[in-house]
Design an enzyme around this catalytic site. Structure first.
Site, PDB file in Angstrom:
ATOM      1  N   LYS A   1      -2.179  -0.266  15.363  1.00  0.00           N
ATOM      2  CA  LYS A   1      -2.982   0.041  14.174  1.00  0.00           C
ATOM      3  C   LYS A   1      -3.861  -1.177  13.930  1.00  0.00           C
ATOM      4  CE  LYS A   1      -2.824   0.384   9.222  1.00  0.00           C
ATOM      5  NZ  LYS A   1      -2.032   0.411   7.988  1.00  0.00           N
TER       6      LYS A   1
ATOM      7  N   GLY B   1      -2.774  -0.204  -1.338  1.00  0.00           N
ATOM      8  CA  GLY B   1      -1.906  -0.550  -2.454  1.00  0.00           C
ATOM      9  C   GLY B   1      -2.406  -0.145  -3.822  1.00  0.00           C
TER      10      GLY B   1
ATOM     11  N   ALA C   1      -3.877   4.577   3.702  1.00  0.00           N
ATOM     12  CA  ALA C   1      -3.985   3.676   2.547  1.00  0.00           C
ATOM     13  C   ALA C   1      -4.593   4.322   1.312  1.00  0.00           C
ATOM     14  CB  ALA C   1      -4.803   2.431   2.892  1.00  0.00           C
ATOM     15  N   GLY C   2      -4.102   3.854   0.170  1.00  0.00           N
ATOM     16  CA  GLY C   2      -4.713   4.198  -1.110  1.00  0.00           C
ATOM     17  C   GLY C   2      -4.071   5.351  -1.852  1.00  0.00           C
TER      18      GLY C   2
ATOM     19  N   ASN D   1       2.665   3.591   2.455  1.00  0.00           N
ATOM     20  CA  ASN D   1       3.678   2.550   2.338  1.00  0.00           C
ATOM     21  C   ASN D   1       3.986   2.273   0.865  1.00  0.00           C
ATOM     22  OD1 ASN D   1       4.379  -0.560   4.116  1.00  0.00           O
ATOM     23  ND2 ASN D   1       5.454   0.342   2.425  1.00  0.00           N
ATOM     24  N   THR D   2       3.009   1.666   0.168  1.00  0.00           N
ATOM     25  CA  THR D   2       3.269   1.217  -1.199  1.00  0.00           C
ATOM     26  C   THR D   2       3.708   2.354  -2.120  1.00  0.00           C
ATOM     27  OG1 THR D   2       1.534  -0.429  -0.825  1.00  0.00           O
ATOM     28  CG2 THR D   2       2.296  -0.156  -3.081  1.00  0.00           C
TER      29      THR D   2
END
Lengths: 65, 260
Positions: B99, B160, B187-188, B209-210
């Site tokens: 990645k 995040g 992301a996001g 993830n977050t």
């Protein structure tokens, strides 16, 4: 001679990357390495010379996103 | 319903890719993976002091998950740094998947498109299978594909933030221009409904993830995202109706009793 391993100064007697890793306590640990920002494969460490002031990076698996 | 997705010739049963960072404990991480059904885990490489066991312990935890590993180049700000990190990751994790992140701005963690393209060219030439973390820019996508990337990972919003899909037009446009290319929203995202939204737009997978790790109950949130992905994907495959401005009665008008 003095080199820098992961940003910290390290005194090493021998002049190969493999010897520096041994001196720093990595032994047989599963690590990946770079010298002066160039990747050095595990198989090439014994034949990779290091010089005073070289910057050695030693990394292992970590959490990531 | 079996609905696998294929990246670089490898079939993966789940459309959820999950990060391994920021969980309250290794046990919570493992439980979140179990309830998410994720087939791919993102990981990184970081410095370790001689004699430390942190890397080995983490690797054992990930190996026990039984998922495919996607190493990242998180935190790299130049093509050279990203290339060296990718080379180290390939040896450590024994995979040519990477990645590719090359960050261009410290506040938004926005990818630097120029350095990203440079790094992608070098890495594909070295045999890497590159998953580029990118903005939703159409021209950048064209150039990354020409450089040999077979997967694209546009951001939904900055890493995040949990803001969801910031540029729906750009993302829809990307999907329409590259109908055959696996596209992953990376992301996001913060909520399962945002993941469902991405899947309804026709994206092939989502990387989180977050949103999971920082939830009050990460394992429950992981399962919530998995269900949302499935719902959104089914909605996309089911050929949704076209929206319209005027109301149209769903109950038959014919046969209604005439009452005053």
């Amino acid at each position: 001679m003095k080199v820098y391993l992961n940003g910290e100064p390290l005194e090493v007697a021998d002049d190969t990357l493999a010897a520096a890793l041994e001196a720093a306590g990595y032994g047989g640990a599963k690590v990946a390495t770079a010298v002066n920002e160039d990747f050095v494969p595990a198989a090439a460490r014994a034949a990779t010379p290091i010089e005073p002031g070289d910057r050695i990076e030693v990394v292992t698996p970590r959490q990531g996103g | 319903m079996s609905d696998p997705v294929t990246f670089y010739g490898t079939e993966v049963s789940s459309r959820l890719m999950l990060g391994t960072s920021q969980y309250p404990s290794p046990a919570v991480l493992a439980e979140a993976f179990r309830r998410s059904g994720a087939g791919i885990a993102t990981v990184s490489v970081r410095r370790e002091a001689g004699g430390s066991r942190a890397g080995a312990d983490f690797w054992r935890l990930i190996s026990d998950l039984g998922v495919k590993v996607l190493p990242n180049t998180a935190g790299c700000h130049s093509a050279r740094e990203a290339i060296t990190t990718a080379q180290m990751a390939r040896e450590l994790f024994d995979t040519d998947w990477i990645k590719l992140e090359v960050i261009g701005n410290a506040d938004t963690l926005q990818p630097d498109p120029f350095a990203l393209l440079d790094a992608a060219k070098s890495l594909t030439a070295e045999g890497f299978k590159v998953f580029p973390y990118m903005t939703e820019d159409l021209i950048l996508a064209e150039k990354l594909l020409a450089a040999g990337c077979e997967v694209l990972m546009p951001w939904g919003a900055p890493i995040g933030t949990g803001l969801g899909l910031n540029n729906r037009y750009g993302l829809r446009s990307l999907r329409a221009h590259f109908p055959e290319v696996p596209l992953v929203i990376d992301a996001g995202l913060g909520l399962p409904s945002q993941a469902a939204d991405a899947m309804e737009l026709g994206f092939d997978a989502v990387l989180l993830n977050t949103a999971v790790a920082k939830a009050g109950d990460p394992a429950a949130m992981a399962e919530g995202f998995a269900l949302a992905l499935k719902a959104g994907r089914l909605g996309y495959l089911a050929d949704p109706m076209e929206p319209r401005d005027m109301a149209a009665p769903s109950t038959p008008v014919l046969g209604k009793a005439f009452l005053s």
